[in-house]
Design a protein around this motif. Structure first.
Motif, PDB file in Angstrom:
ATOM      1  N   MET A 109       1.008 -16.052  16.463  1.00 46.94           N
ATOM      2  CA  MET A 109       0.473 -15.025  15.874  1.00 46.94           C
ATOM      3  C   MET A 109      -0.795 -15.002  15.465  1.00 46.94           C
ATOM      4  N   GLN A 110      -1.540 -13.919  15.768  1.00 46.92           N
ATOM      5  CA  GLN A 110      -2.992 -13.915  15.253  1.00 46.92           C
ATOM      6  C   GLN A 110      -2.617 -13.584  13.767  1.00 46.92           C
ATOM      7  N   THR A 111      -3.559 -14.113  12.869  1.00 48.87           N
ATOM      8  CA  THR A 111      -3.688 -13.738  11.468  1.00 48.87           C
ATOM      9  C   THR A 111      -4.153 -12.679  11.188  1.00 48.87           C
ATOM     10  N   ASN A 112      -5.047 -11.975  11.678  1.00 44.72           N
ATOM     11  CA  ASN A 112      -5.499 -10.627  11.172  1.00 44.72           C
ATOM     12  C   ASN A 112      -4.157  -9.694  11.125  1.00 44.72           C
ATOM     13  N   ARG A 113      -3.675  -9.429  11.977  1.00 43.52           N
ATOM     14  CA  ARG A 113      -2.427  -8.514  11.733  1.00 43.52           C
ATOM     15  C   ARG A 113      -1.321  -8.933  10.552  1.00 43.52           C
ATOM     16  N   PHE A 114      -1.314 -10.266  10.450  1.00 41.92           N
ATOM     17  CA  PHE A 114      -0.349 -10.742   9.531  1.00 41.92           C
ATOM     18  C   PHE A 114      -0.934 -10.447   8.309  1.00 41.92           C
ATOM     19  N   GLU A 115      -2.331 -10.780   8.216  1.00 42.99           N
ATOM     20  CA  GLU A 115      -2.919 -10.515   6.719  1.00 42.99           C
ATOM     21  C   GLU A 115      -3.047  -9.185   6.240  1.00 42.99           C
ATOM     22  N   THR A 116      -3.069  -8.298   7.344  1.00 43.58           N
ATOM     23  CA  THR A 116      -3.327  -6.683   7.066  1.00 43.58           C
ATOM     24  C   THR A 116      -1.818  -6.290   6.424  1.00 43.58           C
ATOM     25  N   PHE A 117      -0.735  -6.917   7.259  1.00 39.56           N
ATOM     26  CA  PHE A 117       0.554  -6.392   6.547  1.00 39.56           C
ATOM     27  C   PHE A 117       0.884  -7.158   5.111  1.00 39.56           C
ATOM     28  N   PHE A 118       0.462  -8.380   4.895  1.00 37.90           N
ATOM     29  CA  PHE A 118       0.567  -9.038   3.620  1.00 37.90           C
ATOM     30  C   PHE A 118      -0.257  -8.390   2.620  1.00 37.90           C
ATOM     31  N   ASP A 119      -1.354  -7.874   2.800  1.00 36.74           N
ATOM     32  CA  ASP A 119      -2.289  -7.342   1.827  1.00 36.74           C
ATOM     33  C   ASP A 119      -1.719  -5.973   1.605  1.00 36.74           C
ATOM     34  N   ALA A 120      -0.985  -5.199   2.456  1.00 41.51           N
ATOM     35  CA  ALA A 120      -0.546  -4.113   2.346  1.00 41.51           C
ATOM     36  C   ALA A 120       0.616  -4.381   1.568  1.00 41.51           C
ATOM     37  N   ILE A 121       1.664  -5.060   1.543  1.00 44.24           N
ATOM     38  CA  ILE A 121       2.633  -5.346   0.784  1.00 44.24           C
ATOM     39  C   ILE A 121       2.277  -5.781  -0.816  1.00 44.24           C
ATOM     40  N   LEU A 122       1.264  -6.655  -0.748  1.00 41.35           N
ATOM     41  CA  LEU A 122       0.766  -6.909  -2.177  1.00 41.35           C
ATOM     42  C   LEU A 122       0.037  -5.742  -2.912  1.00 41.35           C
TER      43      LEU A 122
END
Length: 193
Positions: free
Chosen positions: A1-14
Motif C-alpha cells: 500500500m502507498q503510504t500517502n493514502r495511509f498517512e492521510t487516513f491516519f492523520d485525519a483520525i488523530l
C-alpha cells in the motif's frame, strides 16, 4: 500500500481524536482564575493524552518520510493501534475527573502501555516491509532506550497499587516526555524533514 493514502487516513483520525478530546473538557465551576486553576488535573490529563497523540503523529511523519510503501501487516497493526488510541479521550476524562481512582489510573496506564507497544510493533513492521530502504538504515529503531517509557509505567503501576494512587498518572507524564526525547534523539528525528 502507498503510504500517502495511509498517512492521510491516519492523520485525519488523530485530528478527530484530538478534537473529541478537547470537546470533552469541562468548563470551570466558576468563571474565575481560581475556577480555572482548580482544573489542573484535567489540563495535565489532557496534556498527557495530547502529547501521546502528537508524538505518534510526529514519529509517523518522520517514519513515512523515509518510506513509500507498507505491507498489510503494518496496516493492520496501525489499525489495531488506532482502535486503542480512539479510546484515549474516554479514559483521559475518566482519569481527569478522579486521579485517585485506581480503576481509572489502571485503565489509563494500560491504554498507554498498549499504545506504546503497538506503535513499536507497527514501526518494526514498517522496517520489515522495507528491508532495502537506505533511509531506514540510518534510523535506530532497535535501541534499548525505547523501552524506558514502559519501564517507567510499570513503576507507576507499582506505586499506584502500593503507596501512591496517582503513581500511574505521574509516570504517564514522565513516560510521554521520555518517549518524545528518546524518539527524537535515538531514532534521529532531528535529521528528518
Amino acid at each position: 500500500m502507498q503510504t500517502n493514502r495511509f498517512e492521510t487516513f491516519f492523520d485525519a483520525i488523530l485530528a478527530i481524536i484530538m478534537t473529541v478530546l478537547v470537546l470533552k473538557l469541562s468548563q470551570p465551576s466558576s468563571p474565575t482564575l481560581n475556577g480555572l486553576l482548580g482544573m489542573e488535573n484535567i489540563f495535565v490529563s489532557y496534556a498527557i493524552c495530547f502529547l501521546i497523540l502528537f508524538n505518534i503523529w510526529y514519529a509517523n511523519h518522520n517514519l513515512f518520510h523515509a518510506v513509500e510503501t507498507i505491507d498489510n501487516s503494518a496496516v493492520w497493526l496501525f489499525g489495531i493501534m488506532t482502535f486503542f488510541i480512539t479510546l484515549l479521550p474516554y479514559f483521559t476524562i475518566w482519569l481527569a475527573n478522579d486521579i485517585y481512582s485506581v480503576p481509572a489510573e489502571t485503565m489509563f496506564g494500560l491504554l498507554f502501555i498498549i499504545t506504546h507497544i503497538l506503535n513499536t510493533l507497527a514501526t518494526k513492521e514498517v522496517y520489515k516491509s522495507n528491508p532495502y530502504n537506505k533511509e531506514l538504515e540510518n534510523l535506530n529503531n532497535d535501541s534499548v532506550y525505547l523501552n524506558l517509557p514502559v519501564i517507567v509505567l510499570i513503576i507507576g503501576f507499582i506505586l499506584t497499587y502500593t503507596i501512591f494512587v496517582p503513581g500511574i498518572y505521574i509516570c504517564c507524564l514522565i513516560s510521554i516526555v521520555l518517549w518524545i526525547i528518546i524518539g527524537r534523539y535515538v531514532r534521529g528525528d532531528d535529521d528528518a524533514n
